[in-house]
Scaffold this motif. Structure first.
Motif, mmCIF file in Angstrom:
data_model
loop_
_atom_site.group_PDB
_atom_site.id
_atom_site.type_symbol
_atom_site.label_atom_id
_atom_site.label_comp_id
_atom_site.label_asym_id
_atom_site.label_seq_id
_atom_site.Cartn_x
_atom_site.Cartn_y
_atom_site.Cartn_z
ATOM 1 N N GLY A 7 0.855 -1.184 0.000
ATOM 2 C CA GLY A 7 0.000 0.000 0.000
ATOM 3 C C GLY A 7 0.887 1.228 0.000
ATOM 4 N N GLY A 9 0.239 4.417 -0.424
ATOM 5 C CA GLY A 9 -0.545 5.646 -0.372
ATOM 6 C C GLY A 9 0.035 6.651 0.600
ATOM 7 N N GLY A 10 -0.859 7.353 1.323
ATOM 8 C CA GLY A 10 -0.423 8.404 2.230
ATOM 9 C C GLY A 10 0.678 7.942 3.168
ATOM 10 N N VAL A 11 0.433 6.858 3.858
ATOM 11 C CA VAL A 11 1.400 6.387 4.864
ATOM 12 C C VAL A 11 2.538 5.590 4.225
ATOM 13 N N ARG A 31 -0.878 -0.634 -6.998
ATOM 14 C CA ARG A 31 -1.736 -1.080 -8.104
ATOM 15 C C ARG A 31 -2.263 0.124 -8.896
ATOM 16 N N LYS A 77 -5.768 0.460 3.577
ATOM 17 C CA LYS A 77 -6.890 0.800 4.440
ATOM 18 C C LYS A 77 -7.423 -0.467 5.121
ATOM 19 N N GLN A 87 -2.725 -11.759 -0.450
ATOM 20 C CA GLN A 87 -1.847 -11.446 -1.577
ATOM 21 C C GLN A 87 -0.366 -11.412 -1.180
ATOM 22 N N ASN A 103 -4.363 2.523 11.254
ATOM 23 C CA ASN A 103 -4.979 3.034 12.476
ATOM 24 C C ASN A 103 -5.819 1.955 13.153
ATOM 25 N N VAL A 127 1.335 11.065 10.607
ATOM 26 C CA VAL A 127 1.647 11.904 9.457
ATOM 27 C C VAL A 127 0.297 12.268 8.842
ATOM 28 N N THR A 129 -1.139 12.790 5.325
ATOM 29 C CA THR A 129 -0.792 12.645 3.908
ATOM 30 C C THR A 129 -1.944 11.998 3.149
ATOM 31 N N GLU A 269 -13.037 4.063 6.964
ATOM 32 C CA GLU A 269 -12.580 3.137 8.021
ATOM 33 C C GLU A 269 -13.399 3.306 9.310
HETATM 34 N N1 LIG Z 1 -2.987 9.132 5.508
HETATM 35 C C1 LIG Z 1 -2.689 9.444 6.746
HETATM 36 O O1 LIG Z 1 -2.443 10.625 7.023
HETATM 37 C C2 LIG Z 1 -2.606 8.385 7.790
HETATM 38 C C3 LIG Z 1 -3.223 7.138 7.618
HETATM 39 N N2 LIG Z 1 -3.057 6.173 8.583
HETATM 40 C C4 LIG Z 1 -3.631 4.844 8.412
HETATM 41 O O2 LIG Z 1 -2.813 4.134 7.485
HETATM 42 C C5 LIG Z 1 -3.590 3.206 6.729
HETATM 43 C C6 LIG Z 1 -3.405 3.526 5.252
HETATM 44 O O3 LIG Z 1 -3.975 4.793 5.005
HETATM 45 P P1 LIG Z 1 -3.550 5.708 3.777
HETATM 46 O O4 LIG Z 1 -2.099 5.615 3.547
HETATM 47 O O5 LIG Z 1 -4.169 7.026 4.025
HETATM 48 O O6 LIG Z 1 -4.325 4.958 2.587
HETATM 49 P P2 LIG Z 1 -4.277 5.282 1.017
HETATM 50 O O7 LIG Z 1 -5.616 4.966 0.492
HETATM 51 O O8 LIG Z 1 -3.688 6.637 0.800
HETATM 52 O O9 LIG Z 1 -3.214 4.238 0.489
HETATM 53 C C7 LIG Z 1 -3.429 2.882 0.411
HETATM 54 C C8 LIG Z 1 -2.862 2.440 -0.923
HETATM 55 O O10 LIG Z 1 -2.798 1.027 -0.929
HETATM 56 C C9 LIG Z 1 -3.332 0.583 -2.153
HETATM 57 N N3 LIG Z 1 -3.774 -0.802 -1.974
HETATM 58 C C10 LIG Z 1 -4.803 -1.260 -1.254
HETATM 59 N N4 LIG Z 1 -4.874 -2.586 -1.325
HETATM 60 C C11 LIG Z 1 -3.871 -2.966 -2.141
HETATM 61 C C12 LIG Z 1 -3.442 -4.220 -2.616
HETATM 62 N N5 LIG Z 1 -4.061 -5.349 -2.253
HETATM 63 N N6 LIG Z 1 -2.376 -4.258 -3.452
HETATM 64 C C13 LIG Z 1 -1.757 -3.130 -3.826
HETATM 65 N N7 LIG Z 1 -2.115 -1.901 -3.405
HETATM 66 C C14 LIG Z 1 -3.169 -1.840 -2.558
HETATM 67 C C15 LIG Z 1 -4.445 1.546 -2.465
HETATM 68 O O11 LIG Z 1 -4.849 1.450 -3.802
HETATM 69 P P3 LIG Z 1 -6.372 1.842 -4.228
HETATM 70 O O12 LIG Z 1 -6.419 3.341 -4.185
HETATM 71 O O13 LIG Z 1 -6.490 1.248 -5.581
HETATM 72 O O14 LIG Z 1 -7.295 1.225 -3.209
HETATM 73 C C16 LIG Z 1 -3.729 2.867 -2.114
HETATM 74 O O15 LIG Z 1 -2.902 3.277 -3.164
HETATM 75 C C17 LIG Z 1 -5.026 3.387 7.217
HETATM 76 O O16 LIG Z 1 -5.317 2.433 8.203
HETATM 77 C C18 LIG Z 1 -5.033 4.799 7.822
HETATM 78 O O17 LIG Z 1 -6.011 4.950 8.824
HETATM 79 C C19 LIG Z 1 -2.255 6.348 9.681
HETATM 80 C C20 LIG Z 1 -1.615 7.550 9.877
HETATM 81 C C21 LIG Z 1 -1.794 8.684 8.988
#
Ligand SMILES: NC(=O)C1=CN([C@@H]2O[C@H](COP(=O)(O)OP(=O)(O)OC[C@H]3O[C@@H](n4cnc5c(N)ncnc54)[C@H](OP(=O)(O)O)[C@@H]3O)[C@@H](O)[C@H]2O)C=CC1
Ligand SMILES: CC(C)(CO)C(=O)C(=O)O
Length: 308
Positions: A7, A9-11, A31, A77, A87, A103, A127, A129, A269
């Motif tokens: 994943g 994404g943000g974190v 992905r 997430k 996976q 979280n 963070v 993000t 979430e």
């Molecule tokens: N963002 C923040 O500021 C913070 C978030 N958190 C926690 O961290 C966790 C992640 O959050 P966050 O980073 O915001 O999430 P994001 O949605 O920004 O990032 C998750 C990423 O993972 C990808 N993903 C999901 N499933 C798969 C998979 N099976 N294979 C490949 N890629 C996958 C998603 O793709 P797709 O978009 O296609 O689903 C997305 O790009 C959460 O639990 C959140 O509560 C904790 C601290 C701070």
């Protein structure tokens, strides 16, 4: 250190970029358009004090290509955990450590059930993000911190090695000897911040300034503290008050990952956050009317919008 970030994404994207910058051998499991953009243009972090651009990014949607790593960071997430855990099995060998920076307080149970408790260390990430566009992570404010540790509190070589990799990348990283309490402390802060920003649809600045929404925030966090204490977590009785001081220190325009998901019509979430507080409160015999109300109000948005 070979690190797989599941994943990006943000974190995962943010902390993975810093780990790669520090010299760790990082592979992102990603992905869609985000994966394509990272492969083509690299991974960027924008908006914070120190922009980062990692040009040559190792990224894949096929964990079998990567094989067993030293450490897996789970950063998808919570609603995507089941699919991700299936996976990523090829990434987890006999000597692999797995850590979730998601979280909530239920996440580590999922990892332990999937891979065995001995492979799991606890972690929390601070963070603000989100993915601004494919290949780009946007940061609000300058807060960035990882806390992690063994669940039995011992110091271990694997935790020390990860700490070293984080420090090399400029991550504010801390090793905790009471990671369960750290996870709950973050839960208190996060549920307050996410519940208020998502229900008011506003950043934390105006929420903390208005006496009525400030009191709402404090009372939400008090409920989480009571549930944690009733569940055997050594949170100080006045921890919500301490947390409010932390809330006063974050950037005025900070929101929450829940707010971003709501804003973009993505699944929420909330079932694990305010909903998790209500559920754990019910089990522990603690009344949590405010968290329950937040979960009930947001229930209509929990599955996201069809086009989200
Ligand atoms: N963002 C923040 O500021 C913070 C978030 N958190 C926690 O961290 C966790 C992640 O959050 P966050 O980073 O915001 O999430 P994001 O949605 O920004 O990032 C998750 C990423 O993972 C990808 N993903 C999901 N499933 C798969 C998979 N099976 N294979 C490949 N890629 C996958 C998603 O793709 P797709 O978009 O296609 O689903 C997305 O790009 C959460 O639990 C959140 O509560 C904790 C601290 C701070
Ligand atoms: C509150 C915050 C931004 C702090 O890390 C967070 O964890 C989230 O929104 O998911």
């Amino acid at each position: 250190m070979r690190i797989a970030i599941v994943g990006a994404g943000g974190v995962g994207g943010f902390f993975g970029a810093l780990l790669a910058r520090g010299g760790a051998n990082v592979t992102f499991v990603a992905r869609g358009a985000h994966l394509a953009a990272m492969r083509r243009d690299g991974l960027r972090v924008e908006g914070g004090a120190h922009p980062v651009h990692i040009q040559d990014v190792r990224a894949t949607d096929d964990p079998a290509e990567v094989g067993a790593t030293d450490l897996v960071m789970l950063c998808v997430k919570l609603w995507g955990v089941e699919e991700a855990l299936e996976q990523i099995r090829p990434l987890v060998g006999p000597d692999t450590t797995v850590v979730s920076f998601q979280n909530g307080v239920l996440k580590d149970g999922y990892l332990m059930a999937a891979f065995g408790a001995e492979r799991v260390i606890g972690g929390v990430g601070y963070v603000a993000t989100h993915i601004a566009r494919p290949g780009v992570i946007a940061q609000t404010g300058s807060l960035q911190r990882l806390v992690f540790g063994e669940f039995d509190g011992r110091t271990s070589a694997r935790v020390a090695a990860f700490h070293e990799a984080c420090a090399a990348g400029g991550i504010n990283a801390e090793v905790s000897t009471d990671i369960r309490r750290e996870i709950w402390q973050k839960f208190v802060f996060l549920t307050g911040l996410s519940a208020t920003t998502a229900t008011t649809r506003l950043p934390i600045g105006p929420v903390r300034e208005n006496p009525q929404t400030r009191a709402f925030l404090l009372d939400l966090m008090r409920e989480v503290v009571m549930v944690g204490r009733a569940s055997g977590v050594a949170l100080p009785e006045d921890y919500a008050g301490e947390c409010l001081k932390l809330v006063d220190e974050v950037a005025y325009d900070m929101t929450s990952s829940l707010f971003h998901d709501l804003d973009r019509g993505r699944p929420l979430e909330v079932r694990w956050l305010s909903g998790g507080v209500a559920e754990l409160g019910r089990k522990a015999g603690v009344a949590t009317p405010l968290n329950r109300a937040v979960a009930d109000i947001l229930a209509l948005h929990a599955d996201g919008r069809a086009e989200g």
